[in-house]
Design an enzyme around this catalytic site. Sequence first.
Site, PDB file in Angstrom:
ATOM      1  N   LYS A  22       0.841  -1.198   0.000  1.00 50.72           N
ATOM      2  CA  LYS A  22       0.000   0.000   0.000  1.00 50.72           C
ATOM      3  C   LYS A  22       0.872   1.243   0.000  1.00 50.72           C
ATOM      4  O   LYS A  22       0.655   2.172  -0.792  1.00 50.72           O
ATOM      5  CB  LYS A  22      -0.902  -0.027   1.238  1.00 50.72           C
ATOM      6  CG  LYS A  22      -2.071   0.927   1.172  1.00 50.72           C
ATOM      7  CD  LYS A  22      -2.881   0.881   2.465  1.00 50.72           C
ATOM      8  CE  LYS A  22      -3.755  -0.364   2.546  1.00 50.72           C
ATOM      9  NZ  LYS A  22      -4.308  -0.567   3.898  1.00 50.72           N
ATOM     10  N   ARG A  91      -2.959   3.471   8.622  1.00 54.66           N
ATOM     11  CA  ARG A  91      -3.349   2.320   7.800  1.00 54.66           C
ATOM     12  C   ARG A  91      -2.273   1.237   7.763  1.00 54.66           C
ATOM     13  O   ARG A  91      -1.119   1.528   7.522  1.00 54.66           O
ATOM     14  CB  ARG A  91      -3.614   2.767   6.359  1.00 54.66           C
ATOM     15  CG  ARG A  91      -4.356   4.068   6.232  1.00 54.66           C
ATOM     16  CD  ARG A  91      -4.403   4.559   4.787  1.00 54.66           C
ATOM     17  NE  ARG A  91      -5.162   3.651   3.917  1.00 54.66           N
ATOM     18  CZ  ARG A  91      -5.251   3.811   2.604  1.00 54.66           C
ATOM     19  NH1 ARG A  91      -4.618   4.812   2.002  1.00 54.66           N
ATOM     20  NH2 ARG A  91      -5.954   2.958   1.894  1.00 54.66           N
TER      21      ARG A  91
END
Length: 901
Positions: A22, A91
């Site tokens: 990510k 995250r």
Amino acid sequence: MKTYVYGFAAFDDPDRNLLGGKGADLAEMVRLGLPVPPGFTITTEACLYYLKNGSAPTELARQLDEHLAALEHQAGRRFGDAADPLLVSVRSGAAISMPGMMETVLNVGLNDITVHGLAERTGDARFALDSYRRLIQMFGETVFGVPVGVYGGALDAIKEQRGVADDLGLDAGALQDLIDQYHRLTKEHVGRTIPQDPREQLDLAVIAVFGSWNTERARAYRRHQGISDDLATAVNVQAMVFGNLGDHSGSGVCFTRDPATGAYGDYGEYLPTAQGEDVVSGVRTAVPLSELHTIDPAAYRRLRSLLGALERHYRDVCDVEFTIEDGMLWILQTRIGKRSAEAAFQLAHDFVEEGTITLDEALSRVTGDQLAHLMFPRLDTSGGELPLTTGLGASPGSAVGRVALDSTTAAEWAAHGDAVVLVRKETRPDDLPGMLAAAGVLTSRGGRTSHAAVVARGLGRPCVCGAGELEIDLDARSVVVPGGPTLAEGDVISIDGDTGDVYAGALPVADSPVVRWLEGDVVDTPLVTAVSTLMAHADAVRRLRVRANADTGADAERAVRFGAEGIGLTRTEHMFLGERRQLIERVIVAEDPAEQADALAALLPIQRSDFAAIFAAMDGLPVTIRLIDPPLHEFLPDLTEVSVRVALAEQEGGASERDTRLLAEVRRLHEENPMMGMRGVRLAIVVPGLIETQARAALEAAAAHRRAGGSVELEIMVPLLTTAGELAVVRDTVAKVAREVEEELGEPVEYRLGAMIETPRAALVADEIVGDASFLSFGTNDLTQMTWGLSRDDAESTFLPQYVAAGIVRTSPFETIDVPGVGHLVRTAADLARRADPSVTMGVCGEHGGDPASIGFFDEIGLDYVSCSPFRVPVARLEAGRAALQHKPVAPAADGEGDAP
Ligand code: ADP
Ligand code: MG
Ligand code: MG
């Protein structure tokens, strides 16, 4: 001093292992100039440090200070500012994507004071309070471990109390109420409320995300996917953008093309007035992406153009998360999209057509497993049928047919045109006719490499094995699942060899167009075009030849249609089973040479016609005929059976002389461990008449084929050698027969003699063996058994599954070649043999010859061919092409996280 934190804009070539998938893709998108909220990534190294030491590295705090300050500067607002607070998301994101397995906390930076500042700045108190209640819930659950359901229960209660259908119906007053309740609930569960200091929120959230690497579900997921526990997650801290800010905002997820079919178009969902997590959690129903076109045409057009840019950059399908905040589009995540087998071929082909990638790269993006998947028919379970029971999906595809409880019944019914599913506790070599006749095979015992599974895969028959709940009653001729219906033999069932599901009744089945095309039908679908283009390229680039293992003319014909370039293994013993077994029995129990010669003479024409059919199918190609291999007892009646028969007959006045003799022979030849006993070349040397007959049948059939204008490269192969001396004996016997045949026919006969390398000793003396052998063929099934010192069937039904589950072995060595062990022997033997005789031909005829992962290894060590069952031939051709490319640089691929579906 180690760097643990990097801004998104820090890299030209982001390192996925360090930043996680990510983080690396966020950095990539920033570099491309896409609208990505600013932020920074805390490396996997920091997480590893934490997991090892139980605390974050000391430098991390200072590095976070610096990057937070930079982020405040970029975003133009300060963290914790009472009037205009910066909010961030925290995250997770590992190098190999583990979707939904770890944690993310949104809206970090809100507290009882900043929430009012956010309300003031946006003029939307409802939005600010909605964000805050989300923070408390995510923080409480992720950081404090408040059980899931606590906050959700309160939310449901207040919705009901206010009489609203969903969270959108809650006004500011209701949300303030909810927040008060959330505070109370947090306190009740953990003795404190969430920290009011934004920096403390951030620090705790980072640590919680580190820790989420080791949640039970993350571990379970890694076990299932074969991902190492020793990696770690990175943490991305990113300025929030708000999809829940009024009517002109929303969140969505989409693919740049359809991940199921590869078709171009709008594939995704959009949820107005929502933060990203709502789209997947299903709190409200999202609308198809195409509707965004009406909801916000400008944002839609911008999204489509960004999706195009992403595809062009990654040169592959991307999976994208986006958020629209008050009309402004932001991209929050992208990765190479996972895809179905069908889409993999379609996409690879389409990207070539569009000029985006080369054929080489397209070939590297599809796998043999995907091709195999496309070759099997499927059950259609869209009607919602529930399975009766579930076993192991052992051979993919599905079958619908009448339950047949033994091989003879299956063959009989199939001969009358019925589709049957052969249902057995387990199968034995004798069950082959039934398996051939059946549309599918179901067993209640055995693992993925049990006889049933191996043979079914080889035949391309769908198979479910080890369905342990099934009680098969051969007296009542029925099958029962406890608590379920009783199925009588003849009732229809459906089995799914992918999932292992077994259904009562007939489910609809869809045919595989790829197989129809391989079989020679004209099938004009985009998928078949894609498959044929990639297969053609694989054929053009591959170095390995692909042959088939085939025992009958019909098998050989199919093999040729599927692209086989010869036969690498004809198992002659199949030709002695069934009705012909008596003939072999006679050979073995013969009293004198004359009787034996009689029996052999009866075998000769039958065997010759078997070979003739194969040569006809394989005209002009090499055909390897293996001399008789299996242990004697497979041709003899069961010891107990004959004993009982003789004993009963004795009581009634005397057994026949033949039966008495048979019993004596069966007793004499009984072996404790037939696998290690009198089989292969050992049997051939002890009963020389057998191979004389076989050699004669092969030589005569070849001569007849040539006389009729055909050509054939006859290869005679000797199984189970351990010494060069054994081969010398066979060499002389076959040479003698060849001379006789030459004299009788008055024409030269041609053949090559070769050795099967399937004992470790034979591998180690391959240089000696190659003296009398012009080809070597690695029988990797037996070589694996003997190298590991285990019998496959026994191991599969006892300890091997446990070994795989416990991670002692990664995959069964019978499925994928054990490179450091068995593979080492193969490599050694190949090197020895090549040095002794550079002209030797070498191949593999074990099941590994059709295994995608093993084919790469065989290519690497320079073997000449692999041989596999006809149905696997296309798979082997494709994998051989892929293997050839691996030794040659491919244009840089967008190797996104988990892009191999
Ligand atoms: P997962 O890996 O489970 O998808 P993510 O880190 O992608 O977790 O985040 C969960 C959800 O929150 C996603 O829908 C994502 O788009 C959204 N999200 C994450 N960061 C932000 C942000 N900075 N602003 C708005 N939404 C965000
Ligand atoms: Mg995500
Ligand atoms: Mg063998």
